[in-house]
Design an enzyme around this catalytic site. Structure first.
Site, PDB file in Angstrom:
ATOM      1  N   HIS A 175      43.780  36.740  30.560  1.00 17.49           N
ATOM      2  CA  HIS A 175      43.496  35.667  31.446  1.00 17.49           C
ATOM      3  C   HIS A 175      42.160  34.944  30.979  1.00 17.49           C
ATOM      4  O   HIS A 175      41.292  35.471  30.415  1.00 17.49           O
ATOM      5  CB  HIS A 175      42.980  36.215  32.904  1.00 17.49           C
ATOM      6  N   GLU A 232      39.236  40.646  37.047  1.00 20.49           N
ATOM      7  CA  GLU A 232      39.870  41.496  37.903  1.00 20.49           C
ATOM      8  C   GLU A 232      39.628  42.815  38.050  1.00 20.49           C
ATOM      9  O   GLU A 232      38.519  43.142  36.929  1.00 20.49           O
ATOM     10  CB  GLU A 232      41.489  41.290  38.010  1.00 20.49           C
ATOM     11  N   HIS A 278      44.546  43.408  28.303  1.00 21.33           N
ATOM     12  CA  HIS A 278      44.955  44.410  29.147  1.00 21.33           C
ATOM     13  C   HIS A 278      46.402  44.736  29.284  1.00 21.33           C
ATOM     14  O   HIS A 278      47.130  43.692  29.130  1.00 21.33           O
ATOM     15  CB  HIS A 278      44.228  44.471  30.292  1.00 21.33           C
ATOM     16  N   ARG A 301      50.535  35.705  28.149  1.00 21.95           N
ATOM     17  CA  ARG A 301      51.400  36.845  27.834  1.00 21.95           C
ATOM     18  C   ARG A 301      51.217  36.969  26.338  1.00 21.95           C
ATOM     19  O   ARG A 301      51.718  36.141  25.602  1.00 21.95           O
ATOM     20  CB  ARG A 301      53.130  36.803  28.091  1.00 21.95           C
TER      21      ARG A 301
END
Length: 323
Positions: free
Chosen positions: A101, A118, A177, A197
């Protein structure tokens, strides 16, 4: 204001399992639920209040109506009408794609969005079989990264962990991740749906097509720093707050309680969210509003909450997070 519960937003996915529905005690036949969005202000996926006089309003309406009284004055100045966190439960029956991200600066420039930092808390690990990937285990350059995508060797560069319940991973924007098969986790993240992605194991859909990869976009988004261990180290302990993560976007602690406890939020200028993972308890705020919360439920205390009394029903474990 009063403590808020929301209707979950259930998302069936090709990799979703069957744990979320019984975990949340829901009466639905929906299958392969990979995600339950517990508290969300993502456009098109705004959570709807399930209790009290504000029942039926979505989270976007709530922030616009109550402003700093709901999120905290400093948070309202910082984020405006955008609720800053997205809370999920995720049940992976198969490996998810490898992702990254962008940070705030890159996401704002490319997508007019916040970035996505996150964290994951592992609730269950499918009897010890679950794994996930977090971070690079060896130094590579952006060009080497692109070459490893092309020749299907990118997994060789990633740290891969067999996980246990209670494991915590902090994922700052830019860290590669992937949630692996068998993981059942609670996820706390910035409110953003921007995902690049990186690799999808060459899987094909029912029409024989592979999913789009964002190799060039992700090259600039990746943090190529190599760390020795990407797992968050902490010592579990009952009947006291154990801080797991503190960063500019959220602070999260875990509570494992067998005794009643009073939480003092009088100096905190923020909403507070509890994400219940085991057991149950009754929470009562300083104005006398009470709610029961059990495993699989999440609750949002507005910033006007000064104190919360937690009355434990034998045992309860929950995450506490705020900005």
């Amino acid at each position: 204001m009063y403590p808020l519960k929301f209707n979950p937003i259930l998302k069936s996915t090709i990799w979703g399992g069957e744990k979320i529905i019984p975990f949340k005690h829901l009466a639905t036949e929906q299958a392969q639920v990979g995600e339950s969005w517990e508290i969300s202000n993502v456009p098109g996926d705004e959570s709807v209040v399930a209790n009290g006089t504000d029942a039926g309003k979505n989270l976007s309406d709530m922030v616009k109506e109550y402003k700093g009284a709901l999120v905290g004055e400093s948070n309202y100045q910082r984020f405006g009408d955008n609720f800053p966190l997205l809370i999920k439960f995720i049940d992976a029956c198969d490996d998810l794609s490898i992702q990254v991200h962008p940070d705030d600066e890159l996401a704002r420039k490319r997508h007019n969005s916040m970035g996505k930092t996150e964290m994951w808390y592992v609730i269950d690990n499918a009897g010890g079989k679950a794994h996930l990937r977090s971070g690079l285990k060896k130094k590579i350059t952006p060009d080497e990264y692109a070459a490893m995508i092309a020749d299907n060797t990118i997994c060789d560069a990633l740290a891969d962990y067999t996980v246990q319940p209670g494991d915590v991973f902090f994922l700052p924007a830019g860290r590669i991740h992937s949630i692996g098969a068998g993981c059942f986790i609670a996820e706390i993240q910035q409110t953003s749906n921007v995902t690049y992605r990186i690799y999808d194991f060459n899987r094909k859909d029912k029409n024989g097509n592979t999913r789009e990869l964002h190799t060039e976009l992700s090259k600039d988004a990746i943090d190529y720093t190599v760390e020795e261990d990407y797992r968050t180290s902490y010592t579990p302990e009952q009947n006291k707050p154990i801080e797991l993560v503190t960063c500019p976007y959220f602070t999260t602690s875990v509570y494992d309680l067998t005794e009643n406890m009073t939480m003092d939020y009088s100096e905190l200028d923020s909403f507070v969210i509890y994400i219940c993972m085991e057991g149950s308890c009754t929470v009562t705020d300083n104005e006398g509003h009470s709610l029961e919360i059990q495993a699989g439920e999440s609750i949002l205390f507005p910033a006007t909450t000064k104190e919360v009394n937690v009355t434990v029903n034998e045992h309860v474990k929950f995450l506490e997070t705020y900005v």
